[in-house]
Design a protein around this motif. Structure first.
Motif, PDB file in Angstrom:
ATOM      1  N   ASN A   1      43.325  34.709  49.358  1.00  0.00           N
ATOM      2  CA  ASN A   1      42.713  33.545  48.691  1.00  0.00           C
ATOM      3  C   ASN A   1      42.410  32.433  49.691  1.00  0.00           C
ATOM      4  OD1 ASN A   1      42.845  34.821  46.209  1.00  0.00           O
ATOM      5  ND2 ASN A   1      44.775  33.867  45.623  1.00  0.00           N
TER       6      ASN A   1
ATOM      7  N   TYR B   1      37.696  37.277  45.047  1.00  0.00           N
ATOM      8  CA  TYR B   1      39.016  36.661  44.876  1.00  0.00           C
ATOM      9  C   TYR B   1      39.689  37.159  43.598  1.00  0.00           C
ATOM     10  CZ  TYR B   1      37.601  33.446  48.605  1.00  0.00           C
ATOM     11  OH  TYR B   1      37.195  32.901  49.799  1.00  0.00           O
TER      12      TYR B   1
ATOM     13  N   LYS C   1      39.887  30.523  41.589  1.00  0.00           N
ATOM     14  CA  LYS C   1      38.750  31.347  41.997  1.00  0.00           C
ATOM     15  C   LYS C   1      37.474  30.501  42.066  1.00  0.00           C
ATOM     16  CE  LYS C   1      38.548  35.412  40.133  1.00  0.00           C
ATOM     17  NZ  LYS C   1      38.322  36.541  39.196  1.00  0.00           N
TER      18      LYS C   1
END
Length: 423
Positions: free
Chosen positions: A333, A348, A356
């Protein structure tokens, strides 16, 4: 005895042969992690070793403190790993080795990592390749979307200016009785993005740090927003000197409509805010010159202590390939520093919806980062500007000195700091 002696000699010979092979082929990597960066690296190492029979990469996972405090001591003693993951990139640059001659395709590196390769170079005119950013960080704003919805005020668009955001956030704060519209982290690094957007060139024609009208305009705006109540005074006015303070604590408690912080806070916000309200990352607001944030990040760097530069380059070449960069960024991430991966975007899949969306906003914003912002981040004496900015701008905010005096004092402090650093 002859048999034993012969056997012993053979054993010693085999051991020395193994040691020589290890010295030539084996490499050691020092890694710290904020989340699971080293765990993902371990998976990539297994794949690398499978694809390259005979290659061996030892991964040492250490606390960040070890990289900051112990690695420089090791390097000064001529010891240390072959590769390390570091965040203080410019400060260690004299210890890096150029892997450019060993890379399969130098142009690939320059095309995809070109904006951050200079961060690892130790002097002007250096064209060496010393490593790659493992991940990029980016400064940028977060907004309490719930407050905007309660106030029935639309979010400004992606090309909105700082003035437009300040105006909208003020209206939201007033309508929702929120203590203040905005705050920026108490950091010269955070301040630099808007300063560049307002036209600060940061460097003069000779490549030296210099304050100009663009930087002064940013100081004037920022101090003015504190004077008229737009900014929460506690963040910058609540501390002295150049000490750091972030804005997430006040933001998560609902005391701010908008903050300027950075992509590294995404996981923290997802965890600490939870379902208390809806938050979003938004593109960096624009000034007359740019819509820029400030980059940062961590890098894999090749170290002079290595006895296997060819193998070091081969492994970093593997880590730099598009598919591996994309996997690393997606699983951790984080924002990729690879231009093509950033352009294509990432899924993601392990991030929550808000995280996200925020990661996508930051990743999509990388092309808007101004060259001056990259140059300042890569400059090894950048704190000579960043630290006095915090100290002197705070003095102007609390009324000890004027904006003009603050700018003059930043300039004086900056020149002295560079002078001392170059001794």
């Amino acid at each position: 005895m002859k048999f034993q002696s012969k056997f012993l000699n053979l054993a010693i010979g085999a051991g020395l042969m193994g040691l020589a092979t290890a010295t030539l082929a084996d490499i050691r990597v020092m890694c710290y992690q904020d989340g699971i960066e080293c765990d993902v690296t371990a998976d990539l190492i297994k794949r690398y070793e499978k694809q390259n029979p005979g290659a061996k990469v030892a991964l040492d996972i250490v606390p960040y403190k070890t990289v900051v405090e112990q690695l420089p001591i090791q390097l000064a003693a001529g010891q240390g790993p072959d590769i390390a993951r570091v965040a203080e990139i410019g400060g260690l640059s004299k210890n890096y080795i150029d892997i450019g001659p060993y890379l399969k395709d130098r142009k690939y590196w320059e095309a995809n990592f070109g904006s951050t390769l200079p961060w690892m170079r130790n002097k002007a005119g250096d064209k060496g390749i010393y490593g790659m950013l493992s991940q990029l960080t980016m400064t940028g704003p977060f907004v309490n979307k719930t407050l905007f919805e309660q106030a029935k005020i639309p979010l400004p668009g992606p090309k909105a200016t700082w003035d437009e955001w300040a105006d909208a956030a003020r209206k939201v704060a007033k309508a929702t009785q929120t203590p203040a519209a905005m705050a920026w982290d108490r950091s010269g690094h955070r301040f630099a993005g808007p300063a560049v957007s307002y036209g600060a060139k940061i460097f003069d024609a000779k490549g030296n740090l210099a304050l100009d009208d663009g930087y002064k305009t940013a100081v004037t705006k920022f101090v003015g927003w504190h004077k008229d109540g737009t900014m929460l005074k506690d963040v910058w006015g609540g501390s002295g000197g150049s000490s750091y303070a972030d804005t997430v604590g006040e933001f998560k408690n609902g005391r701010l409509v908008m903050i300027l912080s950075g992509s590294w806070q995404i996981n923290r916000m997802q965890k600490e805010i939870g379902n208390a309200f809806d938050w979003v990352a938004v593109p960096n607001p624009c000034g007359p010159a740019a819509c820029s944030g400030m980059p940062g990040g961590s890098a894999w760097v090749a170290l002079k202590t290595t006895k296997s530069p060819k193998e070091v380059a081969q492994f970093l070449d593997f880590m730099a390939q598009e598919a591996n960069v994309a996997e690393f960024a997606s699983r951790t991430n984080t924002i990729p520093a690879h231009a093509e991966v950033a352009k294509r975007g990432l899924a993601y899949t392990s991030a929550g919806p808000a995280a996200k969306a925020a990661l996508t906003v930051f990743t999509n914003g990388t092309p808007t980062v101004a060259p001056a912002a990259y140059a300042l981040q890569g400059y090894k004496y950048n704190r000579a500007l960043m630290l006095p900015t915090v100290t002197r701008v705070t003095q102007a905010i609390v009324g000890e000195i004027s904006v003009d005096e603050a700018v003059n004092k930043i300039s004086t402090d900056m020149a002295e700091a560079v002078k001392q650093a170059e001794k």
